[in-house]
Design an enzyme around this catalytic site. Structure first.
Site, PDB file in Angstrom:
ATOM      1  N   LYS A 246      72.662  47.632  18.124  1.00 48.82           N
ATOM      2  CA  LYS A 246      72.697  47.624  19.595  1.00 48.82           C
ATOM      3  C   LYS A 246      73.672  48.712  20.033  1.00 48.82           C
ATOM      4  O   LYS A 246      74.831  48.463  20.383  1.00 48.82           O
ATOM      5  CB  LYS A 246      73.067  46.228  20.129  1.00 48.82           C
TER       6      LYS A 246
ATOM      7  N   GLU B 293      58.592  47.348  20.160  1.00 38.69           N
ATOM      8  CA  GLU B 293      59.235  46.542  21.204  1.00 38.69           C
ATOM      9  C   GLU B 293      59.105  47.240  22.548  1.00 38.69           C
ATOM     10  O   GLU B 293      58.494  48.308  22.645  1.00 38.69           O
ATOM     11  CB  GLU B 293      60.710  46.288  20.853  1.00 38.69           C
TER      12      GLU B 293
ATOM     13  N   LEU C  29      65.280  45.958  17.845  1.00 39.86           N
ATOM     14  CA  LEU C  29      66.514  45.182  17.998  1.00 39.86           C
ATOM     15  C   LEU C  29      66.213  43.705  17.745  1.00 39.86           C
ATOM     16  O   LEU C  29      65.239  43.179  18.306  1.00 39.86           O
ATOM     17  CB  LEU C  29      67.072  45.361  19.417  1.00 39.86           C
TER      18      LEU C  29
HETATM   19  C1  LIG Z   1      65.644  47.759  22.699  1.00 44.32           C
HETATM   20  C2  LIG Z   1      65.852  46.305  22.993  1.00 44.32           C
HETATM   21  N1  LIG Z   1      65.092  45.393  22.345  1.00 44.32           N
HETATM   22  C3  LIG Z   1      65.228  44.071  22.590  1.00 44.32           C
HETATM   23  C4  LIG Z   1      66.146  43.597  23.517  1.00 44.32           C
HETATM   24  C5  LIG Z   1      66.244  42.110  23.771  1.00 44.32           C
HETATM   25  O1  LIG Z   1      67.440  41.598  23.242  1.00 44.32           O
HETATM   26  P1  LIG Z   1      68.084  40.259  23.816  1.00 44.32           P
HETATM   27  O2  LIG Z   1      67.032  39.228  23.797  1.00 44.32           O
HETATM   28  O3  LIG Z   1      69.187  39.968  22.872  1.00 44.32           O
HETATM   29  O4  LIG Z   1      68.543  40.569  25.210  1.00 44.32           O
HETATM   30  C6  LIG Z   1      66.965  44.509  24.199  1.00 44.32           C
HETATM   31  C7  LIG Z   1      67.945  44.023  25.152  1.00 44.32           C
HETATM   32  O5  LIG Z   1      68.626  44.781  25.806  1.00 44.32           O
HETATM   33  C8  LIG Z   1      66.819  45.897  23.921  1.00 44.32           C
HETATM   34  O6  LIG Z   1      67.575  46.793  24.544  1.00 44.32           O
END
Ligand SMILES: Cc1ncc(COP(=O)(O)O)c(C=O)c1O
Length: 288
Positions: free
Chosen positions: A151, A183, A207
């Site tokens: 992240k 994603e 992610l």
């Molecule tokens: C690229 C990406 N994928 C997935 C997610 C989803 O992650 P989360 O469910 O932990 O917010 C995020 C969230 O900001 C993201 O930036």
């Protein structure tokens, strides 16, 4: 004015936002050399806090950054900041960069202190009537690096892809790498077909979303069939439903993709069930 200004945490201090400063030599600013988390908070209770802190630790390990705060210290900062910024539902944004070196150099000085920044933002109550309208998206080639599981604050590729979507007057993009769906630009993806809910497996191509895991857990606990498997781009065209999930967006139905309706072109029955279950989970968190 001063009393309504948010209080933020910056390197051990709690300050009004306008007084919080970071060096122009900060490596986060110069190189995007840092990691972050976004943690939703409902009724004062952070959602899946330990999972967020686990992911933070994994991101830091992946970029060889040592965690400046213990788990208890992070929790203490969050609860003090939530106290100093009263409100209803909020989200905690935290960012750790490698800090400011005396000169701009890609090589890392051994002894610089990381920069730690935390702020609290309001989360607008989700407008379910609006959410139900769904969103439109396009598919875009996922040209990002092979470390998307970190992240990282370096989000320029995600910004470029989001801009491509916005240039086509749609809200988001579904990214595809080598024919496989990865994603959204800031979300994970789920596809529903013939009663089976599928999402791509965790890898360095996406992610590991906390909402993704929560949706899987809630769906399985409610006897839905969930598969973590590769999803081919062609499956998007025949999917009954497509959802994008994230901490701030929760579960958003995609009703139009590449200008074609997804399923019937409206939020589907599985989305309807899951969003209800998700709301119940939030209510339990608030009052539990
Ligand atoms: C690229 C990406 N994928 C997935 C997610 C989803 O992650 P989360 O469910 O932990 O917010 C995020 C969230 O900001 C993201 O930036």
């Amino acid at each position: 004015m001063a009393s309504s200004e948010p209080i933020v945490y910056i390197n051990s201090e709690y300050l009004p936002q306008s007084q919080a400063c970071v060096s122009v030599l900060d490596r986060g600013f110069l190189f995007g050399d840092g990691v972050y988390e976004v943690i939703p908070v409902f009724g004062g209770k952070p959602l899946r806090l330990n999972e967020h802190l686990d992911r933070l630790q994994r991101s830091m390990d992946r970029v060889s950054l040592s965690n400046p705060l213990s788990r208890d210290q992070w929790k203490e900062v969050f609860s003090l900041l939530l106290e100093k910024n009263p409100g209803a539902d909020r989200s905690i944004y935290l960012q750790v960069t490698r800090g400011a070196a005396p000169v701009r150099d890609l090589s890392v000085e051994a002894d610089i202190d990381p920069t730690v920044f935390v702020m609290v933002n309001d989360i607008k109550p989700v407008d379910y009537a609006r959410l139900e309208n769904g969103i439109e998206a396009i598919t875009v080639d996922d040209f990002r690096w092979k470390a998307c599981d970190i992240k990282s604050v370096s989000l320029i590729a995600n910004v470029m892809i989001r801009l491509q979507a916005n240039a086509k007057s749609v809200m988001d993009a579904v990214m595809v790498r080598d024919g496989l769906v990865t994603e959204g630009t800031a979300s994970n993806i789920f596809v529903v077909q013939n009663g089976v809910i599928s999402t791509p497996p965790k890898s360095d191509c996406l992610l590991p979303g906390i909402t993704r895991d929560l949706v899987i857990d809630l769906a399985r606990a409610n006897n839905f069939v969930v598969e973590e498997r590769d999803i081919r781009q062609s499956e998007l065209q025949t999917a009954d439903e497509i959802w994008l999930t994230s901490s701030t967006r929760e579960i958003a139905p995609v009703v139009k993709l590449d200008n074609r309706p997804v399923g019937d072109g409206v939020a589907g029955e599985y989305w309807r069930k899951l969003i209800g279950i998700y709301q119940d989970y939030k209510q339990e968190l608030r009052h539990g």
